[in-house]
Design an enzyme around this catalytic site. Structure first.
Site, PDB file in Angstrom:
ATOM      1  N   ASP A  76      -8.654 -40.809  25.629  1.00 11.80           N
ATOM      2  CA  ASP A  76      -9.711 -40.841  26.655  1.00 11.80           C
ATOM      3  C   ASP A  76      -9.796 -39.544  27.436  1.00 11.80           C
ATOM      4  O   ASP A  76     -10.835 -39.196  27.989  1.00 11.80           O
ATOM      5  CB  ASP A  76      -9.486 -42.019  27.610  1.00 11.80           C
ATOM      6  CG  ASP A  76      -9.800 -43.310  26.891  1.00 11.80           C
ATOM      7  OD1 ASP A  76      -8.914 -43.806  26.166  1.00 11.80           O
ATOM      8  OD2 ASP A  76     -10.942 -43.781  26.995  1.00 11.80           O
TER       9      ASP A  76
ATOM     10  N   LYS B 114      -5.558 -45.907  25.717  1.00 13.23           N
ATOM     11  CA  LYS B 114      -5.401 -47.311  26.117  1.00 13.23           C
ATOM     12  C   LYS B 114      -3.953 -47.671  26.409  1.00 13.23           C
ATOM     13  O   LYS B 114      -3.041 -47.254  25.689  1.00 13.23           O
ATOM     14  CB  LYS B 114      -5.970 -48.180  24.990  1.00 13.23           C
ATOM     15  CG  LYS B 114      -5.862 -49.675  25.166  1.00 13.23           C
ATOM     16  CD  LYS B 114      -6.447 -50.166  26.472  1.00 13.23           C
ATOM     17  CE  LYS B 114      -7.882 -49.729  26.697  1.00 13.23           C
ATOM     18  NZ  LYS B 114      -8.296 -49.880  28.121  1.00 13.23           N
TER      19      LYS B 114
ATOM     20  N   GLN C  23      -9.000 -55.081  22.336  1.00 13.95           N
ATOM     21  CA  GLN C  23      -9.918 -54.222  21.558  1.00 13.95           C
ATOM     22  C   GLN C  23      -9.450 -54.097  20.104  1.00 13.95           C
ATOM     23  O   GLN C  23     -10.259 -53.909  19.202  1.00 13.95           O
ATOM     24  CB  GLN C  23     -10.003 -52.825  22.184  1.00 13.95           C
ATOM     25  CG  GLN C  23     -10.774 -52.758  23.482  1.00 13.95           C
ATOM     26  CD  GLN C  23      -9.887 -52.922  24.696  1.00 13.95           C
ATOM     27  OE1 GLN C  23      -8.840 -53.562  24.619  1.00 13.95           O
ATOM     28  NE2 GLN C  23     -10.279 -52.355  25.814  1.00 13.95           N
TER      29      GLN C  23
ATOM     30  N   GLY D 101     -14.904 -47.021  24.878  1.00 14.84           N
ATOM     31  CA  GLY D 101     -14.432 -45.950  24.001  1.00 14.84           C
ATOM     32  C   GLY D 101     -15.016 -44.654  24.541  1.00 14.84           C
ATOM     33  O   GLY D 101     -16.231 -44.579  24.819  1.00 14.84           O
ATOM     34  N   ALA D 102     -14.143 -43.650  24.715  1.00 20.26           N
ATOM     35  CA  ALA D 102     -14.545 -42.445  25.450  1.00 20.26           C
ATOM     36  C   ALA D 102     -15.846 -41.791  24.944  1.00 20.26           C
ATOM     37  O   ALA D 102     -16.773 -41.566  25.741  1.00 20.26           O
ATOM     38  CB  ALA D 102     -13.379 -41.454  25.446  1.00 20.26           C
TER      39      ALA D 102
HETATM   40  O1  MRU Z   1     -11.000 -49.396  27.764  1.00 16.75           O
HETATM   41  P1  MRU Z   1     -11.582 -48.852  26.498  1.00 16.75           P
HETATM   42  O2  MRU Z   1     -11.835 -49.900  25.474  1.00 16.75           O
HETATM   43  O3  MRU Z   1     -12.805 -47.997  26.772  1.00 16.75           O
HETATM   44  O4  MRU Z   1     -10.461 -47.887  25.930  1.00 16.75           O
HETATM   45  C1  MRU Z   1     -10.743 -47.168  24.764  1.00 16.75           C
HETATM   46  C2  MRU Z   1      -9.614 -46.372  24.251  1.00 16.75           C
HETATM   47  O5  MRU Z   1      -8.573 -46.268  24.861  1.00 16.75           O
HETATM   48  C3  MRU Z   1      -9.864 -45.596  22.988  1.00 16.75           C
HETATM   49  O6  MRU Z   1      -8.702 -45.497  22.229  1.00 16.75           O
HETATM   50  C4  MRU Z   1     -10.343 -44.188  23.351  1.00 16.75           C
HETATM   51  O7  MRU Z   1     -11.429 -44.241  24.225  1.00 16.75           O
HETATM   52  C5  MRU Z   1     -10.719 -43.397  22.158  1.00 16.75           C
HETATM   53  S1  MRU Z   1     -12.255 -43.953  21.458  1.00 16.75           S
HETATM   54  C6  MRU Z   1     -12.657 -42.962  20.156  1.00 16.75           C
END
Ligand code: MRU
Length: 355
Positions: free
Chosen positions: A246, A257, A205, A56-57
């Site tokens: 992200d 994602k 996720q 998550g970013a």
């Molecule tokens: O690969 P990930 O699990 O890090 O991807 C996360 C996402 O795409 C989330 O939607 C994004 O980071 C927003 S988190 C507040």
């Protein structure tokens, strides 16, 4: 009646002082196992980011800031040049862990710039100040999430069905989340929502994390496979979509994602507003459009051997991009800690984010 959203165990936590370590929930084990790991070396932090133990970013950004504090612990003695050299090395190394979430690069740049301003203060003082800065990165993220929740919740109405993709909750941030913060804040203000959580292939996720987190926090949630989103919309079950991001380019194009783009297309086809919630640390105004956002490609095994079981023929070709870009024209509004950006235009983005 306003509901009190129950608190959540810390996604990331610093244990100890300058010589301390980074403790995090190992998200790869959820929802069947709730376990922490402790990172005492920068290699362990890199591995945790790479393998999505922390993901998550915003959470990646916080992990990177603390990762710097772990990484510089190898410098002993009073040689300040050695400390700043090591800091550069650690930042370059951590920046290779994952390419898409800009929060990673934002946090590393912030730590470097902060350290540069401390030159001449000595190793001990700089190290202590860097830890304080990492704590600030974490705390500001917490505050930004609360503000996103407050702004975003005004866009939702009592009794609505809402859909989200991936996990943009407390697990993906210091606490409370971005897209999920909108749902939590709406619930806290007395609105009853029904959330549809896309399972989010290939790493699930949505099923493993969002469904778990919403259930833990007492929010009404139904899990669906990604392929069911359009049908759920067609049946009139969903009146709004909220996702995280992200990286958001200057024109409002948003990377999130893989699968988010097709959800936005389906929402558009059904006249359902599609919202993206993200803190200012997720905006990358150096990129004119989403075409320039680097998209991470991950191991084909995630597609062919999901969670240990082979589900595709031996030797099959696989393409596994981890993110996609939703064009600004499909996004009804961007929600950040400063407010709601609507309509999503380069001018409105620049205006909302101006220093
Ligand atoms: O690969 P990930 O699990 O890090 O991807 C996360 C996402 O795409 C989330 O939607 C994004 O980071 C927003 S988190 C507040």
């Amino acid at each position: 009646m306003p509901t009190e959203i129950s608190s959540h165990p810390a996604t990331l936590e610093w244990i100890g002082g300058v010589e301390g370590k980074l403790r995090m929930i190992d998200q790869t084990l959820l929802p069947t196992e709730f376990k922490h790991i402790e990172c005492e070396t920068v290699e362990q932090v890199w591995e945790a980011i790479k393998m999505l133990r922390v993901r998550g970013a915003p959470a990646i950004g916080v992990a990177a800031a603390y990762g710097v504090c772990v990484g510089i612990q190898t410098v002993s003695g009073a040689d300040e040049a050695a400390l700043l050299g090591r800091l550069d090395e650690v930042c370059s190394y951590l920046s290779t862990s994952r390419p898409t979430a800009v929060n990673l690069f934002w946090a590393l740049e912030r730590m470097k710039t902060f350290a540069a301003g401390l030159a001449g203060n000595g190793v001990q003082e700089i190290s202590a100040a860097l830890l304080e800065e990492a704590h600030r990165v974490a705390e500001e993220d917490r505050q930004m999430c609360r503000a996103i929740g407050r702004h975003g919740s005004t866009l939702l109405n009592d009794g609505q069905g809402v859909l989200t993709h991936c996990n943009a909750g407390g697990l993906a941030t210091s606490d409370y989340g971005t897209a999920l913060a909108v749902f939590f804040a709406a619930a806290e203000s007395g609105k009853t929502l029904h959330v549809y959580a896309d399972e989010t292939r290939p790493l699930l996720q949505g099923a493993r994390l969002t469904a778990w987190e919403l259930q833990q926090r007492g929010i009404d949630v139904t899990l669906i496979c990604d392929s069911m989103a359009a049908q759920v919309m067609r049946e009139g079950r969903v009146q709004a979509v909220v996702t995280g991001a992200d990286r958001i380019a200057a024109n409002g194009d948003a990377a999130n994602k893989i699968g988010t783009y097709q959800v936005a297309l389906a929402a558009h086809a059904h006249g359902i507003p599609f919202y993206v919630a993200a803190p200012s640390s997720t905006f990358d105004l150096s990129l004119a459009s989403g075409d320039q956002i680097p998209i991470e490609e991950r191991d084909p095994q995630e597609v062919t051997h999901g969670f240990g079981k082979q589900t595709a023929p031996e030797g099959i070709q696989v393409y596994n991009p981890a993110f996609d870009v939703t064009p600004a024209k499909l996004i009804k509004a961007l929600i950040c800690e400063h407010g709601v950006i609507e309509p999503v235009t380069p001018e409105n983005v620049a205006d909302m984010l101006k220093p």
